[in-house]
Design a protein around this motif. Sequence first.
Motif, PDB file in Angstrom:
ATOM      1  N   VAL A  88      -7.146   9.909   6.099  1.00  0.00           N
ATOM      2  CA  VAL A  88      -7.471   8.796   6.980  1.00  0.00           C
ATOM      3  C   VAL A  88      -8.176   7.752   6.133  1.00  0.00           C
ATOM      4  N   LEU A  89      -7.735   6.493   6.215  1.00  0.00           N
ATOM      5  CA  LEU A  89      -8.301   5.433   5.395  1.00  0.00           C
ATOM      6  C   LEU A  89      -9.492   4.788   6.079  1.00  0.00           C
ATOM      7  N   ASP A  90     -10.421   4.307   5.266  1.00  0.00           N
ATOM      8  CA  ASP A  90     -11.529   3.544   5.837  1.00  0.00           C
ATOM      9  C   ASP A  90     -11.035   2.155   6.215  1.00  0.00           C
ATOM     10  N   GLU A  91     -11.921   1.302   6.698  1.00  0.00           N
ATOM     11  CA  GLU A  91     -11.535  -0.027   7.188  1.00  0.00           C
ATOM     12  C   GLU A  91     -11.966  -1.159   6.265  1.00  0.00           C
ATOM     13  N   PHE A  92     -12.504  -0.823   5.081  1.00  0.00           N
ATOM     14  CA  PHE A  92     -12.958  -1.869   4.170  1.00  0.00           C
ATOM     15  C   PHE A  92     -11.768  -2.415   3.396  1.00  0.00           C
TER      16      PHE A  92
END
Length: 243
Positions: free
Chosen positions: A149-153
């Motif tokens: 799951v990727l972060d949002e930065f």
Amino acid sequence: MIVSNQPLRRLGSMRRQMTRAERAAVFVLVLAVIGVVVSFVRGDDFAAECAATDVRLKAIRAAILGGEAGPGYRADIGEIPHSIHDLFDPSSLPAPLRTFDPATGRGWRGPYLEDGVQINVRKAHCSFSDPSCNSHRFVNALATGDMVVLDEFKRHAPECTNSDAERYCTNPILLQIPCDDLDRDGICSDSDMWLPGNARLVSAGLNGILETALSDYNAGARGDDRVLYLFMGDPGGGNLRCK
């Protein structure tokens, strides 16, 4: 009668001086407005990305420990996963646990999350491609092809302008299971004692550099990383504010 033109000259000079002063004032004002706008936009972007990353961290914790959507991975399997990948793929589990058994109420009922992507570690951001980020120091397990799951930065580096931008210009969120680092080598190895009670989820934060080492079980030197513990309150003083 001879009329002196000195007052007219002085008036013209004053007009020129006032024009210059006015221009300088306008220039300074424009720069100030631009600075405020840019600062506001950047700050607003960071705050939104930071808050959205925190929401993702909480969603992953709920997928592991249970929440409104269901009992979670730990209730089904009897322990927490070794990595985020286990929430999407049961292949690392013993055969009896790879499918759910209604009779025992045990077994994998995933995927426990819906927003996973496959990672290519070689193409991931500097948290993993930079030699200074030794995987044995920062990552329990992460391999090319794993679901994460990727972060949002959002990154804005030149390499982030290609078609892989969404996938490789944000960082994967990690499940870190720290160790006590008995031999004090800064690396969690089989000779160290693992601390699943200190398990935490970690995003590399705005700068994209993973700073939370596995052996730092309080995450006291996290920098701008976003850290969320699974079982306890944050022993390292908490994350930077999203502002």
